[in-house]
Write a protein that holds these residues in place. Structure first.
Motif, PDB file in Angstrom:
ATOM      1  N   ASN A 245      41.462  40.410  38.312  1.00  0.00           N
ATOM      2  CA  ASN A 245      41.253  39.909  39.664  1.00  0.00           C
ATOM      3  C   ASN A 245      41.531  41.058  40.614  1.00  0.00           C
ATOM      4  O   ASN A 245      42.674  41.495  40.762  1.00  0.00           O
ATOM      5  CB  ASN A 245      42.202  38.715  39.893  1.00  0.00           C
ATOM      6  CG  ASN A 245      41.988  38.068  41.234  1.00  0.00           C
ATOM      7  OD1 ASN A 245      41.368  38.653  42.117  1.00  0.00           O
ATOM      8  ND2 ASN A 245      42.517  36.864  41.400  1.00  0.00           N
TER       9      ASN A 245
ATOM     10  N   SER B 140      41.695  41.359  43.731  1.00  0.00           N
ATOM     11  CA  SER B 140      42.591  41.173  44.888  1.00  0.00           C
ATOM     12  C   SER B 140      44.058  41.261  44.472  1.00  0.00           C
ATOM     13  O   SER B 140      44.932  41.455  45.305  1.00  0.00           O
ATOM     14  CB  SER B 140      42.286  39.850  45.577  1.00  0.00           C
ATOM     15  OG  SER B 140      42.326  38.799  44.644  1.00  0.00           O
ATOM     16  N   MET B 141      44.330  41.158  43.176  1.00  0.00           N
ATOM     17  CA  MET B 141      45.710  41.311  42.708  1.00  0.00           C
ATOM     18  C   MET B 141      46.038  42.771  42.433  1.00  0.00           C
ATOM     19  O   MET B 141      47.191  43.107  42.160  1.00  0.00           O
ATOM     20  CB  MET B 141      45.936  40.476  41.440  1.00  0.00           C
ATOM     21  CG  MET B 141      46.149  39.011  41.730  1.00  0.00           C
ATOM     22  SD  MET B 141      46.028  38.021  40.238  1.00  0.00           S
ATOM     23  CE  MET B 141      47.507  38.497  39.361  1.00  0.00           C
TER      24      MET B 141
HETATM   25  C1  LIG Z   1      42.450  36.365  42.642  1.00  0.00           C
HETATM   26  O1  LIG Z   1      43.755  36.415  43.204  1.00  0.00           O
HETATM   27  C2  LIG Z   1      43.803  35.852  44.492  1.00  0.00           C
HETATM   28  C3  LIG Z   1      45.192  36.081  45.048  1.00  0.00           C
HETATM   29  O2  LIG Z   1      46.132  36.269  44.080  1.00  0.00           O
HETATM   30  C4  LIG Z   1      43.498  34.336  44.399  1.00  0.00           C
HETATM   31  O3  LIG Z   1      43.485  33.784  45.658  1.00  0.00           O
HETATM   32  C5  LIG Z   1      42.088  34.200  43.769  1.00  0.00           C
HETATM   33  O4  LIG Z   1      41.801  32.837  43.567  1.00  0.00           O
HETATM   34  C6  LIG Z   1      42.011  34.916  42.470  1.00  0.00           C
HETATM   35  N1  LIG Z   1      40.641  34.899  41.993  1.00  0.00           N
HETATM   36  C7  LIG Z   1      40.302  34.498  40.772  1.00  0.00           C
HETATM   37  C8  LIG Z   1      38.846  34.543  40.491  1.00  0.00           C
HETATM   38  O5  LIG Z   1      41.103  34.154  39.990  1.00  0.00           O
END
Ligand SMILES: *[C@@H]1O[C@H](CO)[C@@H](O)[C@H](O)[C@H]1NC(C)=O
Ligand SMILES: *[C@@H]1O[C@H](CO)[C@@H](O)[C@H](O)[C@H]1NC(C)=O
Ligand SMILES: *[C@@H]1O[C@H](CO)[C@@H](O)[C@H](O)[C@H]1NC(C)=O
Ligand SMILES: *[C@@H]1O[C@H](CO)[C@@H](O)[C@H](O)[C@H]1NC(C)=O
Ligand SMILES: *[C@@H]1O[C@H](CO)[C@@H](O)[C@H](O)[C@H]1NC(C)=O
Length: 426
Positions: A92, A94-95
């Protein structure tokens, strides 16, 4: 001094702490570690084993390095691209600070075992150690490779030849149930792609048509993708250096038939043309591609012309020999058809050859000479009549050779034109 040592140890541990802190702080390092920690590169990267791994292939031809007709090998430089999905290498973004793409060592991950079937030599491609992986686990492996591939090369149309060589990609072990292949771009795009081709060599890239097939064999069904590299020779250099001189030689050879039949100069002339042919053929053998299965048509034509020349030359020799013995056997008789200056030197037997006179109609003159020869010989005795018929046969033979020669020249011209037409229509 113990205080100094403890001070030193505190200093070094401080360095160590800041160092490890920096590494663990690096998101890239963190991500790479996380991805490869529990990774097994021996396992096909799918969660559900029934899932097929599809490898997308792309190829663009960069250069044609060598076309070896003798060993039936083609050496090309191509840009090759493989793309597949690895379900265990997704993250992910964003992590991880929004990292979308990272490079990983190819040796650490699973890679498809795709080979080119036509390989006959070790590939001399730079060993690129990294692949790019994006956050959805899509792996891109791009590399330039020098392919030395076996190819059936045809030479009969030289120098107007087109070659069609296939590069077949398939997995060496995985059946289509495990590993499937697909095109990255549309086949039309691949076919017309000449952007990366270095276009100033002897060979010109015409097209790269491609096909997808499933091969059925005892070991299972295998997916395979074939790229056909269709190249065409640029013939200008060969036209200037080979074809035009060969036409000149043949025309000169044809011209020698206009010298009178019984003329010794004709023998000299034809012999020099024979030498010309020989030199030409020796020269040509360096430039003309050789192969065990087919031979260039222009070489065949030159050989046929040489055969005609040798036939015509032997005929002239027989004729001169015949006339010479004829004359020496009848020295008493006034042979008004020949001018003879001296008996002592046979070189001085000047035959009725009118090479000093620039008029046309040598053939008619030769005919007239022949007629006068035959008439004067006929007047002499019975044997003379026989000899006259021999002369007549030789004369007819000469005519036949001339017509055959014209036919060969015409065929040569037609062949060259049609080869050229086929070449330019592609
Ligand atoms: C990725 O991580 C973000 C924040 O931690 C979260 O909001 C998002 O749902 C995640 N995306 C997936 C595809 O898991
Ligand atoms: C790493 O940590 C240091 C100190 O904790 C911080 O100043 C720096 O911005 C961090 N670097 C990254 C890339 O997060
Ligand atoms: C794997 O996929 C097949 C069909 O796609 C499905 O029937 C099967 O239940 C899946 N197995 C697992 C363990 O998810
Ligand atoms: C990863 O690459 C593939 C192929 O180029 C693309 O389809 C996919 O959207 C990419 N994923 C991300 C998260 O950019
Ligand atoms: C090249 O050869 C393949 C088969 O070997 C054939 O399918 C293809 O049509 C040929 N292409 C041309 C342009 O001749």
């Amino acid at each position: 001094s113990s205080a100094f040592i403890s001070c030193l140890s505190v200093f070094f541990s401080g360095i160590l702490i800041t160092h490890t802190h920096h590494l663990s702080n690096s998101t890239l390092h963190h991500l790479t570690q996380k991805l490869l920690k529990n990774y097994h590169k021996g396992v096909r990267p799918v969660q559900n084993w029934t899932q097929v791994t599809t490898v997308y292939l792309d190829l663009s031809v960069h250069a044609v390095l060598d076309v070896d007709t003798q060993n039936q090998k083609l050496k090309t430089s191509v840009w090759y691209q493989e793309i597949w999905n690895d379900e265990f290498l997704a993250w992910n973004s964003s992590m991880f600070d929004g990292i979308g793409e990272i490079s990983l060592p190819l040796s650490a991950i699973w890679a498809p075992d795709i080979i080119i079937n036509e390989f006959v030599d070790i590939e001399k491609s730079p060993d690129l150690p990294y692949v790019y992986v994006n956050s959805s686990g899509t792996i891109k492996n791009n590399k330039p490779i020098q392919v030395v591939s076996a190819c059936s090369l045809e030479t009969y149309a030289f120098p107007f030849d087109t070659q069609n060589c296939s590069l077949t990609f398939n997995s060496i072990l995985h059946t289509v149930a495990d590993l499937d292949l697909a095109f990255l771009r549309s086949t039309e795009d691949i076919k017309k792609d000449k952007k990366t081709f270095v276009n100033d060599g002897e060979w010109e890239l015409l097209s790269v048509p491609s096909t997808y097939q499933v091969m059925h064999s005892e070991a299972g069904d295998f997916a395979q993708i074939q790229f056909h590299v269709v190249i065409r020779r640029r013939p200008l250099a060969y036209v200037v250096n080979l074809l035009i001189p060969s036409i000149f030689l043949m025309v000169m050879d044809l011209g020698s038939f206009y010298l009178p039949l019984s003329c010794r100069t004709r023998i000299t002339f034809k012999t020099s043309i024979l030498v010309g042919y020989t030199v030409f053929k020796v020269n040509m053998s360096n430039e003309v591609p050789r192969s065990a299965v087919s031979t260039p048509l222009i070489g065949v034509f030159l050989t046929i012309c040489m055969v005609f020349l040798v036939l015509s030359l032997s005929k002239s020799i027989v004729l001169v020999k015949f006339l010479h013995t004829e004359r020496s056997s009848r020295q008493n008789h006034p042979l008004f058809c020949f001018q003879r200056t001296s008996r002592a030197k046979p070189v001085d037997y000047v035959l009725p050859c009118h090479e000093h006179r620039p008029q046309v109609g040598f053939l008619q003159e030769a005919l007239a000479q022949l007629q006068s020869i035959s008439s004067c010989i006929q007047a002499l005795d019975q044997t003379a009549q026989q000899e006259a018929s021999w002369l007549m046969i030789l004369y007819r033979f000469d005519k036949l050779l001339f017509q055959g020669y014209l036919l060969i020249l015409g065929l040569y011209a037609i062949t060259l034109c049609s080869l050229w037409a086929v070449w330019s229509s592609l």
